[in-house]
Write a protein that holds these residues in place. Structure first.
Motif, PDB file in Angstrom:
ATOM      1  N   PHE A 106      44.021  16.621  25.564  1.00 41.87           N
ATOM      2  CA  PHE A 106      42.928  16.177  24.701  1.00 41.87           C
ATOM      3  C   PHE A 106      42.078  17.480  24.717  1.00 41.87           C
ATOM      4  O   PHE A 106      41.670  17.825  23.851  1.00 41.87           O
ATOM      5  N   LEU A 107      41.649  17.988  25.847  1.00 40.61           N
ATOM      6  CA  LEU A 107      40.586  18.944  26.031  1.00 40.61           C
ATOM      7  C   LEU A 107      41.238  20.308  25.755  1.00 40.61           C
ATOM      8  O   LEU A 107      40.354  20.948  25.083  1.00 40.61           O
ATOM      9  N   LEU A 108      42.330  20.602  26.012  1.00 39.92           N
ATOM     10  CA  LEU A 108      43.098  21.742  25.799  1.00 39.92           C
ATOM     11  C   LEU A 108      43.482  21.883  24.343  1.00 39.92           C
ATOM     12  O   LEU A 108      43.712  22.994  23.731  1.00 39.92           O
ATOM     13  N   PHE A 109      43.511  20.756  23.471  1.00 43.29           N
ATOM     14  CA  PHE A 109      43.902  20.667  22.030  1.00 43.29           C
ATOM     15  C   PHE A 109      42.749  21.454  21.377  1.00 43.29           C
ATOM     16  O   PHE A 109      43.081  22.066  20.373  1.00 43.29           O
ATOM     17  N   PHE A 110      41.417  21.419  21.796  1.00 42.91           N
ATOM     18  CA  PHE A 110      40.213  22.099  20.804  1.00 42.91           C
ATOM     19  C   PHE A 110      40.342  23.496  20.719  1.00 42.91           C
ATOM     20  O   PHE A 110      40.046  23.866  19.666  1.00 42.91           O
ATOM     21  N   PRO A 111      40.577  24.353  21.712  1.00 40.97           N
ATOM     22  CA  PRO A 111      40.744  25.757  21.601  1.00 40.97           C
ATOM     23  C   PRO A 111      41.719  26.088  20.640  1.00 40.97           C
ATOM     24  O   PRO A 111      41.589  27.151  19.890  1.00 40.97           O
ATOM     25  N   LEU A 112      42.731  25.147  20.654  1.00 44.61           N
ATOM     26  CA  LEU A 112      44.073  25.570  19.842  1.00 44.61           C
ATOM     27  C   LEU A 112      43.654  25.389  18.141  1.00 44.61           C
ATOM     28  O   LEU A 112      43.975  25.949  17.407  1.00 44.61           O
ATOM     29  N   LEU A 113      42.850  24.151  18.097  1.00 39.00           N
ATOM     30  CA  LEU A 113      42.675  23.778  16.948  1.00 39.00           C
ATOM     31  C   LEU A 113      41.499  24.741  16.005  1.00 39.00           C
ATOM     32  O   LEU A 113      41.720  24.939  14.873  1.00 39.00           O
ATOM     33  N   VAL A 114      40.513  25.112  16.764  1.00 44.29           N
ATOM     34  CA  VAL A 114      39.442  25.817  16.242  1.00 44.29           C
ATOM     35  C   VAL A 114      39.824  27.204  15.864  1.00 44.29           C
ATOM     36  O   VAL A 114      39.573  27.436  14.595  1.00 44.29           O
ATOM     37  N   ASN A 115      40.542  27.875  16.704  1.00 43.41           N
ATOM     38  CA  ASN A 115      41.152  29.400  16.324  1.00 43.41           C
ATOM     39  C   ASN A 115      40.220  30.174  15.838  1.00 43.41           C
ATOM     40  O   ASN A 115      40.283  30.562  14.490  1.00 43.41           O
TER      41      ASN A 115
END
Length: 391
Positions: free
Chosen positions: A101-110
């Motif tokens: 879940f935490l690692l999801f956000f850097p991928l999402l924001v881009n």
């Protein structure tokens, strides 16, 4: 990079909206969790390798936060050796959910913070629809009297935890107002629906945390609009106290002081190791039993001992440190408001840190995940200097 492709970003965006909105609109918690597997955990797992460069940047830019989170999860995993939980494999799997879940956000924001803000605006609108449906179903279909505490639909059915989800949405919606006229109409209608839900839930903890957060808003926003919001919040609070005084005072202190005292006594029995992650416990106060401590810090202390509390505080302080560094940006201002609200809300309930995604995650792991997206503010990529502009 594969994670930057349109199909990948669309997949991740659907996952984030599912997390925000389906908590209320999904037919059941099982379907909500299955949707998270499909739209959030799976794409993160598939796309992580292509984003390994971003993870290196995350480590370099937010090393203290990464270490704090890692040590907290490691201590939680170690506690499985002495826990009384029946299914330790399930508890360990939940820790992995937090990691993804935490690692999801850097991928999402881009590097596109305007897109992230827009996704959260749509999430707030979706929760506004859920709030309206909850009100119609509870008071209209079920015919409950208006003085009854509102129980929402889906996973916002608990009047306290549901109120925290809705109040968190109010926080980010007020900080991130859309610019388009048609979008502003939806934004206003959603805020009215969210506000009505919060009032009808009669959750004093959520209302108090929201009030303090909005009154403090001019401190970091420093504009006329935030001052008007703060004044409006004070007026609404006074009006609500006058009109609902009897209902507000009827429940007294809801055994909170007695629960806290009993929780401290439980912590004293196992101060350094706690009962272990996922251990079942109950708190007895004045002859009544409660299934948790109604406080995030004491709950963590019961399960993970004093080391667990210190590690969570380290995570939380690292989060506000990272947010404070970008407080001049639109995204940073909204995050600061969400962090303050969550810090206050944790004191009154939300005693769940490592369970599967649920309402409590909106005031625990969501702020942490959004903070990890700030890695893009340190990245030297085209367009990163525009993140503080209009959303």
């Amino acid at each position: 990079m594969m994670y930057e492709r349109r199909w990948a970003q669309s997949w991740l965006a659907i996952g984030f909206l599912w997390f925000l909105v389906a908590i209320a609109l999904a037919p059941s918690n099982k379907i909500y969790q299955q949707g998270l597997v499909l739209f959030l955990w799976l794409p993160t797992l598939i796309l992580l390798w292509s984003a390994r460069g971003v993870l290196v940047q995350l480590w370099n830019a937010q090393r203290a936060l990464c270490v704090s989170v890692g040590l907290l999860l490691l201590w939680s995993a170690l506690s499985l050796f002495w826990t009384s939980a029946e299914n330790t494999e399930r508890e360990f799997k939940r820790l992995l959910y937090i990691v993804f879940f935490l690692l999801f956000f850097p991928l999402l924001v881009n590097a596109n913070f305007s897109r992230l803000i827009q996704l959260m605006q749509w999430g707030g609108i979706g929760l506004g629809v859920a709030a309206l449906l909850s009100i119609v179903q509870f008071y209209g279909v079920q015919g409950q009297p208006w003085v009854s505490r509102l129980y929402g639909i889906g996973e916002i059915s608990h009047p306290i935890l549901g109120a925290y989800v809705i109040a968190a949405a109010i926080i980010w919606m007020l900080h991130w107002q859309p610019q388009q006229r048609w979008f502003q109409v939806l934004w206003v209608l959603s805020l009215v629906s969210l506000g009505a839900f919060l009032v009808l839930c009669q959750s004093r903890g959520a209302a108090f945390a929201l009030l303090i957060s909005l009154v403090a808003m001019p401190y970091w926003c420093r504009d006329r609009r935030s001052r008007l919001i703060a004044i409006g919040a004070i007026v609404a609070a006074v009006l609500g106290l006058v009109l609902m005084y009897t209902l507000i005072m009827a429940r007294g202190s809801s055994y909170r002081p007695e629960i806290f005292q009993s929780s401290v006594q439980m912590i004293a029995l196992n101060p350094w190791t706690g009962l272990g992650l996922g251990s079942f416990y109950s708190v007895t106060a004045l002859g009544h039993q409660f299934d948790h401590t109604h406080n995030m810090l004491t709950h963590i202390a019961v399960e993970l001992g004093i080391p667990g509390v210190l590690l969570w505080l380290a995570v939380w302080l690292c989060v506000v440190r990272e947010i404070w560094r970008v407080r001049s940006t639109i995204f940073g201002k909204g995050l600061l408001g969400l962090w303050l609200f969550s810090s206050l809300a944790m004191q009154f309930d939300a005693a769940s840190l490592t369970d599967t995604p649920r309402a409590e995650w909106f005031i625990s792991w969501l702020p942490v995940g959004l903070t990890m997206a700030l890695v893009w503010m340190h990245a030297r990529r085209p367009g990163c200097d525009k993140i503080s502009g209009s959303n």
